[in-house]
Design a protein around this motif. Structure first.
Motif, mmCIF file in Angstrom:
data_model
loop_
_atom_site.group_PDB
_atom_site.id
_atom_site.type_symbol
_atom_site.label_atom_id
_atom_site.label_comp_id
_atom_site.label_asym_id
_atom_site.label_seq_id
_atom_site.Cartn_x
_atom_site.Cartn_y
_atom_site.Cartn_z
ATOM 1 N N ARG A 95 38.608 56.080 29.838
ATOM 2 C CA ARG A 95 38.108 55.064 30.775
ATOM 3 C C ARG A 95 36.789 55.077 31.117
ATOM 4 N N PRO A 96 35.963 54.003 30.407
ATOM 5 C CA PRO A 96 34.581 53.753 30.437
ATOM 6 C C PRO A 96 34.056 53.611 31.831
ATOM 7 N N ALA A 97 35.162 52.977 32.694
ATOM 8 C CA ALA A 97 34.902 53.112 34.264
ATOM 9 C C ALA A 97 36.044 52.717 34.885
ATOM 10 N N GLU A 98 36.280 53.208 36.125
ATOM 11 C CA GLU A 98 37.293 52.890 36.885
ATOM 12 C C GLU A 98 37.454 51.604 37.652
ATOM 13 N N VAL A 99 36.412 51.073 37.876
ATOM 14 C CA VAL A 99 36.352 49.778 38.608
ATOM 15 C C VAL A 99 35.341 48.756 37.794
ATOM 16 N N THR A 100 35.360 47.584 37.600
ATOM 17 C CA THR A 100 34.622 46.548 37.359
ATOM 18 C C THR A 100 34.436 45.718 38.327
ATOM 19 N N VAL A 101 33.313 45.277 39.005
ATOM 20 C CA VAL A 101 33.138 44.222 39.965
ATOM 21 C C VAL A 101 32.512 42.958 39.163
ATOM 22 N N ILE A 102 33.193 42.001 39.547
ATOM 23 C CA ILE A 102 32.965 40.668 38.817
ATOM 24 C C ILE A 102 32.214 39.827 40.140
ATOM 25 N N PRO A 103 30.961 39.427 39.879
ATOM 26 C CA PRO A 103 30.273 38.258 40.775
ATOM 27 C C PRO A 103 30.682 36.982 40.123
ATOM 28 N N VAL A 104 31.224 36.258 40.808
ATOM 29 C CA VAL A 104 31.743 34.464 40.185
ATOM 30 C C VAL A 104 30.931 33.745 41.036
ATOM 31 N N GLY A 148 40.922 49.546 29.886
ATOM 32 C CA GLY A 148 41.498 50.998 30.499
ATOM 33 C C GLY A 148 41.001 50.907 31.881
ATOM 34 N N VAL A 149 40.154 49.706 32.305
ATOM 35 C CA VAL A 149 39.693 49.852 33.746
ATOM 36 C C VAL A 149 40.917 49.837 34.512
ATOM 37 N N LYS A 150 41.020 50.495 35.789
ATOM 38 C CA LYS A 150 41.833 50.672 36.566
ATOM 39 C C LYS A 150 41.985 49.335 37.691
ATOM 40 N N PHE A 151 40.655 49.151 38.298
ATOM 41 C CA PHE A 151 40.745 47.922 39.043
ATOM 42 C C PHE A 151 39.455 47.001 38.760
ATOM 43 N N ALA A 152 39.779 45.702 39.055
ATOM 44 C CA ALA A 152 38.660 44.531 39.008
ATOM 45 C C ALA A 152 38.638 44.184 40.495
ATOM 46 N N ILE A 153 37.410 44.146 40.977
ATOM 47 C CA ILE A 153 36.968 43.507 42.201
ATOM 48 C C ILE A 153 36.036 42.261 41.906
ATOM 49 N N ILE A 154 36.858 41.205 42.563
ATOM 50 C CA ILE A 154 36.074 39.818 42.320
ATOM 51 C C ILE A 154 35.578 39.411 43.588
ATOM 52 N N LEU A 155 34.519 38.976 43.445
ATOM 53 C CA LEU A 155 33.761 38.539 44.664
ATOM 54 C C LEU A 155 33.023 37.197 44.456
ATOM 55 N N GLY A 156 33.329 36.207 44.900
ATOM 56 C CA GLY A 156 32.974 34.693 44.784
ATOM 57 C C GLY A 156 32.337 34.276 45.957
ATOM 58 N N PRO A 157 31.914 32.988 46.181
ATOM 59 C CA PRO A 157 31.435 32.148 47.321
ATOM 60 C C PRO A 157 32.523 32.360 48.342
ATOM 61 N N SER A 158 33.747 32.008 47.981
ATOM 62 C CA SER A 158 34.573 31.947 49.211
ATOM 63 C C SER A 158 35.092 33.423 49.784
ATOM 64 N N GLU A 159 35.009 34.534 48.694
ATOM 65 C CA GLU A 159 35.114 35.988 49.401
ATOM 66 C C GLU A 159 33.998 36.305 50.247
ATOM 67 N N LEU A 160 32.737 35.879 49.855
ATOM 68 C CA LEU A 160 31.459 36.376 50.476
ATOM 69 C C LEU A 160 31.574 35.530 51.811
ATOM 70 N N SER A 161 31.837 34.280 52.102
ATOM 71 C CA SER A 161 31.923 33.622 53.502
ATOM 72 C C SER A 161 32.907 34.371 54.058
ATOM 73 N N ALA A 162 34.242 34.849 53.794
ATOM 74 C CA ALA A 162 35.310 35.488 54.624
ATOM 75 C C ALA A 162 35.055 36.906 54.702
ATOM 76 N N GLY A 163 33.861 37.606 54.002
ATOM 77 C CA GLY A 163 33.856 39.006 54.232
ATOM 78 C C GLY A 163 34.895 39.767 53.627
ATOM 79 N N VAL A 164 35.332 39.319 52.641
ATOM 80 C CA VAL A 164 36.524 40.131 51.850
ATOM 81 C C VAL A 164 36.248 40.052 50.282
ATOM 82 N N VAL A 165 36.892 40.846 49.665
ATOM 83 C CA VAL A 165 36.880 40.793 48.240
ATOM 84 C C VAL A 165 38.380 40.744 47.620
ATOM 85 N N THR A 166 38.405 40.104 46.442
ATOM 86 C CA THR A 166 39.918 40.084 45.812
ATOM 87 C C THR A 166 39.912 41.489 44.657
#
Length: 426
Positions: A329-338, A382-400
């Protein structure tokens, strides 16, 4: 391709996945070494040539990469680690005994490249110095057994012998004392070159064809048929019997006696052993033995010693064949800014940094691909989790959070991301 762009013959490049797998296996071995109280030593890649040839044996001497430095000194790349460690011990008589050293390092031999064995290759081994009794031999064999099991290897066997038993057989056949070392080198090629080759080599040392063949046959008959004719042979047989007993009763480790195991290096004096896959597909994965005279021959004190080394590349090949390599696994988590907003990127970087601060391997996705294509690519990586963060997540204080293995997603508050990932990544 230009020759200058290729790695030199007999060497290789380790790409990220290969290097990660190698290190993962080495880390498992390292933990075993340290669990027995061994401490790591790191020696120079090159030594004085005089030291390297002192007890190597004729065949290995021819394989040493040697050169003169700018001051005209004769140097050579180390071909194994036992001799450099013997140098350390010889030059530091104040070291408390017994000494337990381990190493994981590259070595070099100018030999014909072969399957899972190049001219530059890695060894992981231990040296136990200052223990004369059979318990020292047993400990080193047990370390080898536990290291291979910890690395994930399942179908292997450890073959043991004592050189003094083979020397007894050779002496009884009429091989003179001064030719014993050459005869042992010939016998070391038995598996690789075959019986006829070995019989021919023994005949060159003065035996007739019948006596040479009887030597090979005697070794094939096995330990149960061996009757010593010299005190040296008697001592070797006694040592082997004690070794088998201690390994089984003390460590729960069963090994097999194979009288054809002699090892090619010239400094071995007693017990020798090798580890091999049961299907015989790769050759020796590891080997070692007792070398009671090496340190004194280098000018140090008379110290008994036993050591072993695992060929890392051969072990990796065996693990691959048995389907036991850890998953890369090159990384366990990938963070995706949208989206292109700087605030979104800054928030995504903060999430990634917080995860890294808690010990996770995290990649931030900078590409402008569509989210669906990005997730499709990540599902194969092989990444275990993707964390998605876009404008809607940012305004709500959450991530997908997308579980890339279960292919499920859910939203969590930013401050809960670390605890969530910790709960799902071992």
């Amino acid at each position: 391709m230009s020759a200058a762009l290729r790695s030199p013959r007999g060497t290789r490049d380790w790409m990220p996945e290969e290097a990660w797998l190698k290190r993962s296996v080495e880390d498992r071995i390292r933990r075993v070494f340290e669990s027995y109280g061994y401490g790591e030593v790191i020696t120079p890649a090159f030594e004085h040539l005089e030291l390297l040839v002192a007890k190597a044996g004729e065949e290995v001497v021819d394989q040493i990469y040697n050169f003169k430095d700018k001051a005209g000194r004769d140097l050579g790349l180390r071909f194994e680690l036992t001799t450099p460690i013997a140098r350390i011990v010889s030059s530091r008589p104040e070291l408390p005994k017994p000494i337990r050293f381990y190493y994981i390092a590259p070595v070099w031999r100018y030999e014909e490249p072969q399957h899972a064995r190049l001219r530059e290759f890695w060894q992981a081994g231990v040296e136990l110095i200052g223990v004369e009794g059979v318990e020292g031999d047993a400990e080193v064999v047990a370390v080898l057994y536990d290291a291979l099991r910890s690395a994930g290897l399942k179908d292997f066997r450890i073959l043991v012998n004592d050189r003094r038993v083979v020397e007894d057989v050779l002496t009884s056949a009429g091989v003179s004392e001064e030719k014993i070392a050459a005869a042992l080198r010939a016998l070391d090629k038995l598996e690789r070159m075959g019986e006829e080759f070995v019989v021919g080599e023994l005949c060159k040392l003065g035996l007739d064809g019948d006596r040479a063949r009887k030597v090979v046959d005697k070794l094939a008959e096995g330990f149960s048929s061996f009757t010593p004719s010299t005190k040296r042979g008697e001592a070797g047989a006694k040592r082997l019997s004690e070794l088998l007993e201690i390994l089984e009763e003390g460590y729960g480790v069963r090994v097999e006696v194979d009288l054809s195991i002699v090892r090619g290096l010239g400094y071995y004096t007693g017990v020798v052993f090798e580890a091999k896959c049961k299907d015989g597909s790769i050759g020796s994965i590891a080997g070692g033995g007792r070398y009671d005279d090496l340190i004194s021959s280098l000018g140090g004190p008379q110290l008994p010693a036993t050591g072993m080394a695992i060929g890392v590349e051969r072990l990796l090949e065996a693990l691959s064949a048995q389907g036991e390599l850890p998953r890369y696994r090159p990384a366990e988590v990938t963070v995706i800014p949208v989206g292109a907003e700087r605030k979104v990127l800054a928030a995504a970087l903060k999430v990634a940094q917080e995860l890294r601060n808690n010990g996770f391997r995290v990649v931030v996705e900078y590409s402008r691909r569509s989210l669906s294509k990005t997730l499709e690519r990540l599902s194969k990586s092989g990444v275990k989790f993707a964390i998605i963060l876009g404008p809607s997540e940012l305004s709500a204080g959450v991530v997908t959070v997308r579980d890339m293995e279960a292919w499920e997603e859910f939203k969590v508050r930013v401050e809960e991301v670390v605890s969530l990932i910790k709960a799902h990544v071992p």
